[in-house]
Design a protein around this motif. Sequence first.
Motif, PDB file in Angstrom:
ATOM      1  N   LEU A  44       0.679  -1.264  -0.184  1.00 54.08           N
ATOM      2  CA  LEU A  44       0.035  -0.191   0.065  1.00 54.08           C
ATOM      3  C   LEU A  44       0.784   1.091  -0.066  1.00 54.08           C
ATOM      4  CD1 LEU A  44      -2.908  -0.969   2.416  1.00 54.08           C
ATOM      5  CD2 LEU A  44      -3.052  -0.479   0.041  1.00 54.08           C
ATOM      6  N   ARG A  45       2.262   1.250   0.132  1.00 49.66           N
ATOM      7  CA  ARG A  45       2.828   2.078  -0.238  1.00 49.66           C
ATOM      8  C   ARG A  45       3.050   2.864  -1.580  1.00 49.66           C
ATOM      9  NH1 ARG A  45       8.362  -0.118   3.218  1.00 49.66           N
ATOM     10  NH2 ARG A  45       7.165  -0.235   5.325  1.00 49.66           N
ATOM     11  N   LYS A  46       2.730   1.899  -2.612  1.00 49.09           N
ATOM     12  CA  LYS A  46       2.586   2.381  -3.699  1.00 49.09           C
ATOM     13  C   LYS A  46       1.203   3.218  -3.986  1.00 49.09           C
ATOM     14  CE  LYS A  46       5.282  -1.631  -5.519  1.00 49.09           C
ATOM     15  NZ  LYS A  46       4.970  -2.870  -6.554  1.00 49.09           N
ATOM     16  N   LEU A  47       1.068   4.214  -4.558  1.00 57.10           N
ATOM     17  CA  LEU A  47      -0.082   4.987  -4.507  1.00 57.10           C
ATOM     18  C   LEU A  47      -1.046   4.378  -5.330  1.00 57.10           C
ATOM     19  CD1 LEU A  47       1.381   8.812  -4.649  1.00 57.10           C
ATOM     20  CD2 LEU A  47       0.228   7.731  -2.755  1.00 57.10           C
ATOM     21  N   THR A 126       1.339  17.767   1.420  1.00 53.53           N
ATOM     22  CA  THR A 126       0.515  18.520   0.972  1.00 53.53           C
ATOM     23  C   THR A 126      -0.157  18.283  -0.485  1.00 53.53           C
ATOM     24  OG1 THR A 126       1.454  20.302   2.507  1.00 53.53           O
ATOM     25  CG2 THR A 126      -0.218  21.029   0.753  1.00 53.53           C
ATOM     26  N   LYS A 127       0.876  18.080  -1.236  1.00 55.50           N
ATOM     27  CA  LYS A 127       0.563  17.936  -2.925  1.00 55.50           C
ATOM     28  C   LYS A 127      -0.123  16.630  -3.130  1.00 55.50           C
ATOM     29  CE  LYS A 127       3.747  21.131  -5.139  1.00 55.50           C
ATOM     30  NZ  LYS A 127       4.773  21.076  -6.207  1.00 55.50           N
ATOM     31  N   TYR A 131      -4.076  16.676  -4.371  1.00 55.78           N
ATOM     32  CA  TYR A 131      -4.028  16.080  -6.033  1.00 55.78           C
ATOM     33  C   TYR A 131      -4.395  14.658  -6.051  1.00 55.78           C
ATOM     34  CZ  TYR A 131      -1.929  20.659  -7.262  1.00 55.78           C
ATOM     35  OH  TYR A 131      -2.016  21.934  -7.206  1.00 55.78           O
ATOM     36  N   TYR A 132      -4.229  13.989  -4.990  1.00 54.97           N
ATOM     37  CA  TYR A 132      -4.342  12.541  -4.775  1.00 54.97           C
ATOM     38  C   TYR A 132      -5.436  12.119  -4.141  1.00 54.97           C
ATOM     39  CZ  TYR A 132      -3.473   7.732  -5.663  1.00 54.97           C
ATOM     40  OH  TYR A 132      -3.355   6.123  -5.772  1.00 54.97           O
ATOM     41  N   TYR A 133      -5.353  12.210  -2.800  1.00 55.63           N
ATOM     42  CA  TYR A 133      -6.274  12.035  -1.688  1.00 55.63           C
ATOM     43  C   TYR A 133      -7.607  12.379  -1.637  1.00 55.63           C
ATOM     44  CZ  TYR A 133      -2.333   9.122   0.349  1.00 55.63           C
ATOM     45  OH  TYR A 133      -1.223   8.260   0.309  1.00 55.63           O
ATOM     46  N   PHE A 134      -7.681  13.805  -1.713  1.00 51.86           N
ATOM     47  CA  PHE A 134      -8.966  14.524  -1.851  1.00 51.86           C
ATOM     48  C   PHE A 134      -9.726  14.062  -2.935  1.00 51.86           C
ATOM     49  CE2 PHE A 134     -11.346  18.245  -3.221  1.00 51.86           C
ATOM     50  CZ  PHE A 134     -12.161  18.532  -2.101  1.00 51.86           C
ATOM     51  N   PRO A 135      -9.468  13.973  -4.420  1.00 49.98           N
ATOM     52  CA  PRO A 135     -10.149  13.421  -5.405  1.00 49.98           C
ATOM     53  C   PRO A 135     -10.976  12.232  -5.111  1.00 49.98           C
ATOM     54  CG  PRO A 135      -8.001  14.512  -6.377  1.00 49.98           C
ATOM     55  CD  PRO A 135      -7.945  14.551  -4.957  1.00 49.98           C
ATOM     56  N   LEU A 136      -9.811  11.427  -4.430  1.00 51.26           N
ATOM     57  CA  LEU A 136     -10.630  10.109  -4.340  1.00 51.26           C
ATOM     58  C   LEU A 136     -11.509  10.213  -3.114  1.00 51.26           C
ATOM     59  CD1 LEU A 136      -7.198   7.772  -4.255  1.00 51.26           C
ATOM     60  CD2 LEU A 136      -9.082   7.773  -6.098  1.00 51.26           C
ATOM     61  N   LEU A 137     -11.384  10.906  -2.267  1.00 57.42           N
ATOM     62  CA  LEU A 137     -12.456  11.025  -1.165  1.00 57.42           C
ATOM     63  C   LEU A 137     -13.643  11.384  -1.713  1.00 57.42           C
ATOM     64  CD1 LEU A 137     -13.416  11.110   1.813  1.00 57.42           C
ATOM     65  CD2 LEU A 137     -12.330  13.409   2.025  1.00 57.42           C
TER      66      LEU A 137
END
Length: 313
Positions: A44-47, A126-127, A131-137
Amino acid sequence: MEAKIQSIRPIHRIKFFMFLSLQIPASILSFLIFIFFLKNPNHLRKLQNQALLVLFVINFIQLSVNMPMVIHFLRFSRVIPSTGAYCRFWMFAESTLDAANAITVAVMAIQRHTLIFQPTMLRALTKRCVYYYFPLLLSTVYPVIFYLATVVFYPCDPSQWNFTLNMCGDSTCYFSDNPIPATFDWIVNTGLPIFVIILANLGLMIRVIRQKARRRQALPWAKQRRMTIQLMSISSLYLVTWIPSITTGLMQQINASEYIYEFQEDYISDLTYFICLLLPAMSLGLLPDFTKWIWKHFRRLQRPTNVVRTTVL
């Protein structure tokens, strides 16, 4: 109406056995995927695997919540229990999960460009959050809020439900009396994600080919190829199942036809169920380490146990 029910029962019976035979192994594979990530958290370390896990969670909820209602309807050729509350819950669950599934894949398709061509951009926390977690959420929270407002809390005429059709006729309240949210739902929650998936995949394929030719494999081509094939495999499943439904929906908007409606209701609309039924099986190709982990344990189970005999003197 009774003649119509009798005529489609054989179709329901075929779908019932088909979906049930696919749901059982899909559920087992989903459990194995979760166990794999639980016992191997380093993956899970791989985004890209984190996004896949989100997709598998949504998919598992579809398998365990929505598909039992579909299979139950196909077994009896009738919605049971025949109540408005059950219809609302079914429509909310299926609409929310379908939208969350499609939007999540669309987000993954866009993010895959960054993971392949600008991986250093997401190293900063922060990025990565923006750019990654917020769109998935957002892809999971937004459908819940939208369909709570338009299905669960929207005022409805109880006479609209058709208990002889899948999902009570799929006649969401606002479809009949308010064209604005109906059009928004169809464009934003169904058409737009599929359009984004198509464009993002085409763009990714072109960029990978051009990058490989320009840099002469200066970048890790094996990793690029693996992530590209992974995304395109998932996307192809969504496109094959969603495009026929979108096409027939457009045909109905342009020139409504009873024949097209019946064909869509009996055949086309059920294609989207194959997404949750087939995605876990695709994980065997999407996650090579997961496949190796399964084979490792399978061989361990097949390995004969040594029997030690003791001699009593």
